[in-house]
Scaffold this active site. Structure first.
Site, PDB file in Angstrom:
ATOM      1  N   ASP B  92       0.858  -1.188   0.000  1.00 55.46           N
ATOM      2  CA  ASP B  92       0.000   0.000   0.000  1.00 55.46           C
ATOM      3  C   ASP B  92       0.891   1.233   0.000  1.00 55.46           C
ATOM      4  OD1 ASP B  92       0.949   0.151   2.557  1.00 55.46           O
ATOM      5  OD2 ASP B  92      -0.976  -0.184   3.535  1.00 55.46           O
ATOM      6  N   GLY B  94       1.130   3.574   2.277  1.00 56.33           N
ATOM      7  CA  GLY B  94       1.523   4.086   3.588  1.00 56.33           C
ATOM      8  C   GLY B  94       0.511   5.077   4.136  1.00 56.33           C
ATOM      9  N   GLY B  95      -0.324   5.591   3.260  1.00 53.49           N
ATOM     10  CA  GLY B  95      -1.282   6.609   3.673  1.00 53.49           C
ATOM     11  C   GLY B  95      -2.260   6.112   4.722  1.00 53.49           C
ATOM     12  N   PHE B  96      -2.787   4.933   4.504  1.00 49.61           N
ATOM     13  CA  PHE B  96      -3.807   4.448   5.422  1.00 49.61           C
ATOM     14  C   PHE B  96      -3.295   4.412   6.863  1.00 49.61           C
ATOM     15  CE2 PHE B  96      -6.015   1.080   7.740  1.00 49.61           C
ATOM     16  CZ  PHE B  96      -7.319   1.529   7.637  1.00 49.61           C
ATOM     17  N   ASP B 173      -2.623   8.185  -1.221  1.00 41.21           N
ATOM     18  CA  ASP B 173      -3.968   8.751  -1.091  1.00 41.21           C
ATOM     19  C   ASP B 173      -4.227   9.208   0.329  1.00 41.21           C
ATOM     20  OD1 ASP B 173      -3.935   6.122  -0.037  1.00 41.21           O
ATOM     21  OD2 ASP B 173      -6.120   6.033  -0.155  1.00 41.21           O
ATOM     22  N   GLN B 220     -11.492   7.351  -3.736  1.00 37.13           N
ATOM     23  CA  GLN B 220     -11.957   7.733  -2.393  1.00 37.13           C
ATOM     24  C   GLN B 220     -13.320   8.427  -2.526  1.00 37.13           C
ATOM     25  OE1 GLN B 220     -10.928   6.888   0.505  1.00 37.13           O
ATOM     26  NE2 GLN B 220      -8.781   6.197   0.246  1.00 37.13           N
ATOM     27  N   GLY B 247     -11.096   3.413   1.727  1.00 38.32           N
ATOM     28  CA  GLY B 247     -11.990   4.074   2.660  1.00 38.32           C
ATOM     29  C   GLY B 247     -13.285   3.356   2.976  1.00 38.32           C
ATOM     30  N   ASP B 297      -8.062  -7.470   0.471  1.00 42.25           N
ATOM     31  CA  ASP B 297      -7.117  -7.869   1.517  1.00 42.25           C
ATOM     32  C   ASP B 297      -7.732  -7.626   2.881  1.00 42.25           C
ATOM     33  OD1 ASP B 297      -5.882  -5.171   2.925  1.00 42.25           O
ATOM     34  OD2 ASP B 297      -6.661  -4.813   0.916  1.00 42.25           O
ATOM     35  N   CYS B 343     -13.649 -28.881   7.341  1.00 39.24           N
ATOM     36  CA  CYS B 343     -12.374 -28.296   6.931  1.00 39.24           C
ATOM     37  C   CYS B 343     -11.307 -29.396   6.816  1.00 39.24           C
ATOM     38  CB  CYS B 343     -11.934 -27.252   7.943  1.00 39.24           C
ATOM     39  SG  CYS B 343     -10.467 -26.339   7.406  1.00 39.24           S
ATOM     40  N   CYS B 345      -7.930 -28.576   6.537  1.00 38.85           N
ATOM     41  CA  CYS B 345      -6.615 -27.964   6.760  1.00 38.85           C
ATOM     42  C   CYS B 345      -5.822 -28.758   7.795  1.00 38.85           C
ATOM     43  CB  CYS B 345      -6.769 -26.509   7.198  1.00 38.85           C
ATOM     44  SG  CYS B 345      -7.148 -26.266   8.944  1.00 38.85           S
ATOM     45  N   CYS B 348      -7.256 -28.649  11.328  1.00 39.73           N
ATOM     46  CA  CYS B 348      -8.478 -29.441  11.523  1.00 39.73           C
ATOM     47  C   CYS B 348      -8.245 -30.935  11.359  1.00 39.73           C
ATOM     48  CB  CYS B 348      -9.573 -28.957  10.578  1.00 39.73           C
ATOM     49  SG  CYS B 348     -10.210 -27.341  11.079  1.00 39.73           S
ATOM     50  N   HIS B 374      -5.808 -22.121  10.299  1.00 36.30           N
ATOM     51  CA  HIS B 374      -7.161 -22.555   9.919  1.00 36.30           C
ATOM     52  C   HIS B 374      -7.938 -21.429   9.239  1.00 36.30           C
ATOM     53  CE1 HIS B 374     -11.277 -24.014  10.092  1.00 36.30           C
ATOM     54  NE2 HIS B 374     -11.589 -22.925  10.779  1.00 36.30           N
TER      55      HIS B 374
END
Lengths: 404, 404
Positions: B92, B94-96, B173, B220, B247, B297, B343, B345, B348, B374
């Site tokens: 990203d 860095g703004g967030f 941003d 935004q 946002g 994400d 599941c 995995c 599990c 998991h």
């Protein structure tokens, strides 16, 4: 099923190669025993343990009794199955934690390889002693979790251990603090001997599992030659399946530990496996194996791992730096090498020192895991090499290579 | 090398199947993007990421700039190589973090899927604002680690991201806090647009790596329809390689997030990948994919994992319980089942709920890892199933199965 066979003896030292056969698998000795205090080796999953060469796991009865409780563990098929570890297991009697936690920090701070340090800080309440009473019958103590009162007797300890279901269980003993007077140490040792008889007495009762749970007696006697010899003779005279040597990790100097082994080992039977409790620094491992010890347990690989203290091979690792570096140090921040140059573990094959340094600086969970994994591999790999050396070029050669 | 191809469109919804091709590999879309804030997905090793189906990793420029620094990362071959992740990466701007951490807790506490909570508590000093100044040129802020002053401008953010070397980088941003007035949100959006142009301008300069670093613009406009549409049109008009929608994870309700997507998505170009920032609850995932989002994400799998909040499949998991259980609860202390019945995995297949409950109660490191593993598998597996459904029976069918 439980038996022990010596397959080879070193030419010059007392070091020996053997096999302990249990229902859950074979342990090639000498062997390091990984400590999984609360039903997990801190930061490592069972698959990591297999990969790092762990042969047998050590569970702490004190912790498992308080949480989650032996009845629950039994309901889940025993300690190994509960934690999804399908190899051999050993449990201690609970005594060490009761005494060491009960007597406060000083006792267990004196050596790095004692019980979990983070726990200890949390355990000892201000001004109150969780260890309530030591009597002939047993010990009354308070839980470090909720302060509730509990009693351990030899009968109770063995019953808990039977429910936990380890392949090897330990007689209930009193581990006297260091330093203790000759008088108190003698008193504690004699009580330990009476408790050993009671432990033996109840060990043949109701069995919860189809496998044999071997019982080891414990040699105590502090730093006193006469007491150690008396204890070694007495415990050797009883029909235990193996013998553990206690009280050498609670404050004695390394020299005193070596003295204890020199006094005790010649008196122990040749045909039983010998376990040394709470030992695991590199030089200690060499000395213990040299004197004929077959197995030994220690929290060092994972505790050091959580602090960022990682083992390094010679020549970078040596007696002076105790074969370790502190990866937190700034000098590693740009280091492109692996933790230890000659290591072939997942951590060393995959990550740089700089990256692991970064993880420690950032307080990331992965740091503890990667360093613990490396340390566990390192120790198991070293002991494996020692086994090879006993068979081939001789113990002395490998010891010299490392200890010079 | 960077391209995006749509391979199939769902019959009834805007959901689509695609492939983003990068130098470091192909991402089948829709795809979840795992967040590795400080150069590690908390508690998981790269091999775990592969096993849990992670296709692409998200790194945070704010964190990586402060520690270990982009120059060090560059010296180690870029973010992926530094952390031994050999698949695609995205960073990203860095703004967030600057805005959300700078403005204190309230902003990022409002949703579970914002940045690391434990960090946040540590970050916001009593009475002082680490966010020093927002100006046309850029942002001045204080490090949450040592209080030192730093400046991010579009030029600086892109330069840092170039050194970090991700396959996808984001324009700088301003993410306005929620709630913000129409006036302030408009001002922040317009600044974001000017910063987008500056980000584009510098993105073609010096390259540090042989691979293409695709640049995404960010839409935004807060919760205001007119602003969102204006932003979508403006960002779409620029020669970005992809478009991110920002946002929507900083305090808006789920309904507002859906509104934003309804306003914005029809205005975005069909031939560019669309990323939705900070989204990852199960119902959000379904809604985002349904409206045409390609990647998204979220820290949820690992953050929830560290708290013991684990995902469960229908029918036990449903909209009401948000497909999750709290494994800390006493009712799981004797539960012999896996975390989620359906599941497959490692967690599990290997461990019971009772054991994982015990690990959480005991505060054991393995707890965080097993639960995070998991959750990561669960989310990636769900999105994989959704990809299958778009191709086969249709998106609506799988959504109905889960959302009923």
């Amino acid at each position: 099923m439980f038996n022990f066979k010596v397959h080879a003896n070193d030419k010059k030292s007392k070091a020996r190669l053997g096999k302990i056969t249990t229902y859950h698998g074979i342990i090639d000795t000498p062997s390091f025993v990984a400590v999984g205090t609360q039903g997990t080796v801190k930061g490592l999953a069972p698959q990591d343990l297999k990969e790092t060469g762990v042969q047998i796991l050590f569970g702490n009865t004190y912790h498992l009794h308080l949480r989650p409780g032996e009845d629950l563990v039994k309901e889940f098929g025993g300690l190994g199955k509960f934690m999804s570890w399908y190899g051999p297991t050993i449990t201690d009697s609970g005594g060490f934690q009761v005494f060491s936690l009960g007597r406060g920090k000083t006792l267990i701070r004196t050596r790095n390889n004692a019980e979990d340090f983070s726990l200890v800080q949390h355990v000892v309440p201000q001004g109150s002693a969780p260890l309530v009473k030591i009597a002939e019958e047993g010990v009354v103590f308070r839980s470090h979790i909720d302060g509730s009162l509990h009693t351990f007797t030899p009968e109770k300890s063995i019953e808990i251990q039977k429910k936990l279901g380890a392949d090897i269980v330990l007689a209930f003993d009193e581990c006297a603090p260091h330093p203790s007077s000759f008088g108190y140490t003698k008193q504690a040792m004699e009580r330990t001997h009476r408790w050993a008889l009671r432990s033996l007495g109840v060990s043949q009762g109701k069995q919860y599992y189809p496998w044999k749970q071997a019982l080891y007696g414990i040699v105590q006697g502090g730093v006193y030659k006469d007491l150690r010899k008396e204890s070694a003779r007495f415990i050797s005279s009883l029909p235990f399946n193996g013998i553990a040597i206690g009280g050498v990790s609670v404050g004695e100097s390394k020299k005193e530990m070596r003295n204890v082994l020199d006094w005790v080992m010649p008196l122990l039977p040749d045909n039983k496996p010998i376990h040394l409790l709470g030992i695991g620094e590199i030089d200690d491992i060499f000395d213990a194996i040299e004197k004929g010890v077959d197995t030994f347990d220690c929290v060092i690989p994972t505790r050091f791992g959580r602090y960022g203290i990682v083992f390094v091979h010679p020549p970078q690792g040596n007696l002076k730096n105790r074969f370790r570096i502190d990866i937190n140090k700034t000098k590693f921040s740009k280091d492109k090498g692996p933790l230890s140059k000659d290591c072939v573990c997942y951590t060393c094959k995959t990550f740089t020192r700089a990256y692991i340094h970064h993880l420690f600086r950032a307080g990331e969970l992965l740091a503890y895991r990667l360093a613990s994994y490396h340390n566990m591999f390192f120790i198991n790999n070293l002991v494996k090499k020692i086994r090879g050396a006993i068979l081939e070029e001789g113990f002395e050669e490998i010891k010299e290579k490392w200890m010079k």
